[in-house]
Write a protein that holds these residues in place. Structure first.
Motif, PDB file in Angstrom:
ATOM      1  N   VAL A  30       3.220  48.879  70.068  1.00 17.12           N
ATOM      2  CA  VAL A  30       3.928  47.695  70.563  1.00 17.12           C
ATOM      3  C   VAL A  30       2.946  46.558  70.791  1.00 17.12           C
ATOM      4  O   VAL A  30       3.138  45.436  70.308  1.00 17.12           O
ATOM      5  CB  VAL A  30       4.705  48.018  71.860  1.00 17.12           C
ATOM      6  N   GLU A  31       1.868  46.834  71.538  1.00 18.71           N
ATOM      7  CA  GLU A  31       0.876  45.777  71.789  1.00 18.71           C
ATOM      8  C   GLU A  31       0.204  45.321  70.500  1.00 18.71           C
ATOM      9  O   GLU A  31      -0.171  44.159  70.364  1.00 18.71           O
ATOM     10  CB  GLU A  31      -0.168  46.263  72.796  1.00 18.71           C
TER      11      GLU A  31
ATOM     12  N   THR B 116       7.221  49.445  77.219  1.00 18.15           N
ATOM     13  CA  THR B 116       5.970  50.199  77.419  1.00 18.15           C
ATOM     14  C   THR B 116       5.705  50.430  78.904  1.00 18.15           C
ATOM     15  O   THR B 116       5.256  51.503  79.300  1.00 18.15           O
ATOM     16  CB  THR B 116       4.760  49.471  76.798  1.00 18.15           C
ATOM     17  N   SER B 117       5.994  49.412  79.743  1.00 21.53           N
ATOM     18  CA  SER B 117       5.746  49.597  81.171  1.00 21.53           C
ATOM     19  C   SER B 117       6.790  50.516  81.792  1.00 21.53           C
ATOM     20  O   SER B 117       6.481  51.277  82.712  1.00 21.53           O
ATOM     21  CB  SER B 117       5.704  48.250  81.901  1.00 21.53           C
TER      22      SER B 117
ATOM     23  N   SER C  74       7.008  52.130  66.421  1.00 24.21           N
ATOM     24  CA  SER C  74       6.939  52.249  67.881  1.00 24.21           C
ATOM     25  C   SER C  74       8.257  52.782  68.437  1.00 24.21           C
ATOM     26  O   SER C  74       8.266  53.637  69.328  1.00 24.21           O
ATOM     27  CB  SER C  74       6.594  50.899  68.524  1.00 24.21           C
TER      28      SER C  74
ATOM     29  N   PHE D  19      -2.621  55.281  73.545  1.00 28.01           N
ATOM     30  CA  PHE D  19      -2.270  53.861  73.624  1.00 28.01           C
ATOM     31  C   PHE D  19      -3.434  53.006  73.147  1.00 28.01           C
ATOM     32  O   PHE D  19      -3.293  52.143  72.270  1.00 28.01           O
ATOM     33  CB  PHE D  19      -1.906  53.541  75.078  1.00 28.01           C
TER      34      PHE D  19
ATOM     35  N   TRP E 280       4.780  43.215  81.232  1.00 28.11           N
ATOM     36  CA  TRP E 280       4.228  44.484  81.724  1.00 28.11           C
ATOM     37  C   TRP E 280       4.483  44.663  83.228  1.00 28.11           C
ATOM     38  O   TRP E 280       5.138  45.641  83.620  1.00 28.11           O
ATOM     39  CB  TRP E 280       2.738  44.580  81.404  1.00 28.11           C
TER      40      TRP E 280
ATOM     41  N   TYR F  28       9.200  56.401  70.615  1.00 27.04           N
ATOM     42  CA  TYR F  28       9.992  56.580  71.843  1.00 27.04           C
ATOM     43  C   TYR F  28      11.090  57.615  71.629  1.00 27.04           C
ATOM     44  O   TYR F  28      11.373  58.436  72.514  1.00 27.04           O
ATOM     45  CB  TYR F  28      10.604  55.248  72.292  1.00 27.04           C
TER      46      TYR F  28
ATOM     47  N   ASN G 212       3.417  53.108  72.542  1.00 23.88           N
ATOM     48  CA  ASN G 212       3.062  52.018  73.449  1.00 23.88           C
ATOM     49  C   ASN G 212       1.964  51.139  72.873  1.00 23.88           C
ATOM     50  O   ASN G 212       2.014  49.908  72.947  1.00 23.88           O
ATOM     51  CB  ASN G 212       2.608  52.588  74.794  1.00 23.88           C
TER      52      ASN G 212
END
Length: 531
Positions: free
Chosen positions: A146-147, A29-30, A91, A68, A173, A95, A143
């Protein structure tokens, strides 16, 4: 780096392969965030390729941010029903779709290796922009998803040491930001020659976490395992928590789709009435307070990033370094400290750590508002970085430790509120502080000039005036130079005003420490899930 397995009272030790898979998912994600920021903001990349002006570039950047926050909140409502693996696969697909649309946009601009011109180029860029826009939206959803799954998975696996392991998890992150920054610097001109290389870089961690997690055995969330019902989970968050999260979500969607305030508050009212009829709860007081504290927390941690980066970039550039080293430096501070959060948490307690962090942030921001020169600025930024490092994951730890009945909802909604606050309220509010300081200083030092160079605008909290660079450029050279210097210094000094946010947090955390002390001290709430 070897990290000892946490001692969890369970017949089965936590799966470290599962943990590191979640860690790499967060790195992805980062990576996505930093590569998109580079693609959108570097004039030689997407702005040049697709003919983007400043507004279009920021529209694309924002399109990857607001989904997000929304997806992390919405997925938390259903993730226990659809399963963590389903969310993980979704997720990854996000991407993949983003990469496909970005590559498709490249193909539109370069059909069969050629390059359209004139009206054909205008039409091609318009089509490419739509592909990039919706690709960015889908990326943002990925993103957030994912969290939505990594936070409850790690909190469940390490349910006797949540704050420590959530801090280690969220080292991913800043770790991804630092690694992405280094890769971008190393690649150098290769990125300018062909920006698609950044998509291939993003594919690496995405494929790694897919392979690591596709056959992993995900734990049953402790809320579900304990028999706590879905209604009880919603009641823990309550109507007040839903009001905060719901307003920010609907307000953000209203900004995107142009809804009036009547529509925004109408939809919010319908949501809250339905929520109340189902759960009949205002929410647990501590959780509602932590939701409210995410407003100053996110403003302090995320809202100040652009202002601080701008202050640090100028002396770095003058010294001959890439501005990306600002991001790398501050990110590495956070990585190291979060990896070693365990002993700090044990020494101070989660709330004690948050109180100390707020104090450091106050001092760091104040010094940044007055610092000059490379060494002084970096020293102040380091102090501030020490303060902000633990805010986010430690707050998640407190929520998870004190509200296990809230399950994925309270844990992820807190994170979503923070992300939305930074975008909807925090960043714009700090910008308004800076523009107000510039107005006062220019008016005092150059009477009558501010009216010539200002423009009026609006944001979520009302109207404001700002210095217009185009109008400044129309002034005589000497006056324009003075206006620019005065405005720059005033905006830096405005960081002292921002200390009000960590100040509020410090008071609140001290209050919570004394409240818990009156009840026998801070202790995590356990649901006594059988193993």
């Amino acid at each position: 780096m070897t990290i000892p397995t946490s001692a969890v009272p369970s017949r089965t030790a936590p799966s470290m392969a599962l943990f590191w898979g979640c860690f790499i998912a967060l790195i992805t994600t980062s990576f996505a965030f930093v590569t998109r920021a580079f693609l959108v903001n570097d004039p030689a990349l997407w702005p040049s390729e697709f003919g983007l002006d400043k507004v279009q570039a920021q529209v694309l950047f924002g399109a990857g941010v607001w989904p997000f926050a929304i997806s992390i909140i919405l997925f938390s409502l259903v993730i226990d029903k659809i399963g963590y693996r389903t969310a993980m696969v979704f997720s990854f697909l996000c991407y993949a779709v983003y990469a496909a649309l970005a590559l498709g946009a490249y193909g539109v601009i370069h059909p069969n290796g050629g390059a359209p011109t004139g009206e054909a180029l205008v039409e091609a860029r318009a089509r490419a922009f739509q592909m990039l826009y919706w690709g960015s939206v889908i990326l943002g959803l990925g993103n957030g998803t994912v969290e939505a799954f990594i936070n409850p998975v790690v909190a469940t696996m390490f349910n006797r040491d949540k704050t420590k392991w959530l801090n280690i998890l969220h080292a991913g992150w800043p770790g991804g930001l630092a690694l992405g920054g280094v890769i971008t610097i190393v690649l150098g001109s290769r990125v300018t020659d062909d920006w698609r290389i950044l998509l291939y870089v993003l594919a690496i961690p995405a494929l790694v976490y897919l392979v690591m997690l596709i056959k992993a055995r995900f734990p049953l969330n402790e809320r579900v395992a304990s028999g706590t019902s879905y209604r009880e989970m919603l009641a823990e968050f309550g109507v007040l928590g839903a009001a905060i999260a719901g307003y920010l979500v609907i307000k953000q969607l209203g900004e995107v789709f142009g809804w009036s305030d009547v529509v925004v508050f109408g939809l919010l009212a319908v949501l809250l009435v339905g929520y109340w009829l189902y759960c009949r709860s205002l929410g647990r007081g501590l959780i509602v307070l932590l939701c409210l504290l995410m407003v100053p927390l996110a403003t302090t941690e995320l809202g100040t990033d652009a202002a601080i980066t701008g202050i640090m970039e100028e002396p770095l550039t003058q010294a001959g370094f890439s501005p990306l080293w600002v991001l790398i430096y501050t990110s590495l501070i956070m990585v190291v400290l979060r990896f070693f959060a365990g002993p700090i948490v044990r020494a101070l307690s989660p709330l004690g750590l948050l109180a100390v962090s707020a104090g450091l942030a106050i001092v760091g921001l104040f010094l940044l508002s007055r610092s000059a020169g490379l060494f002084a600025i970096f020293a102040a930024a380091t102090l501030y970085g020490l303060g902000k490092t633990f805010f986010w994951p430690t707050t998640l730890g407190v929520v998870s430790e004190q509200s296990p009945k809230g399950g994925a909802l309270t844990l992820n909604a807190i994170a979503g509120i923070g992300m939305l606050t930074a975008g909807v309220i925090g960043g714009p509010m700090i910008g308004e502080f800076q523009e107000r300081a510039a107005r006062i200083e220019i008016t005092e030092q150059l009477p009558g000039v501010y009216e010539q160079v200002s423009r009026e605008d609006h944001y979520v909290l009302g109207s404001y005036t700002a210095v217009d660079a185009d109008k400044v450029a129309m002034l005589p050279a000497e006056t324009a130079g003075r206006v620019t210097v005065i405005a720059k210094e005033a905006r830096q000094h405005a960081l002292a005003t921002v200390t009000i946010f960590p100040g509020i947090m410090l008071v609140a955390y001290l209050g919570l420490i004394f409240w818990f002390k009156s009840r026998g001290g801070y202790r995590p709430v356990n649901l006594h899930v059988g193993h």
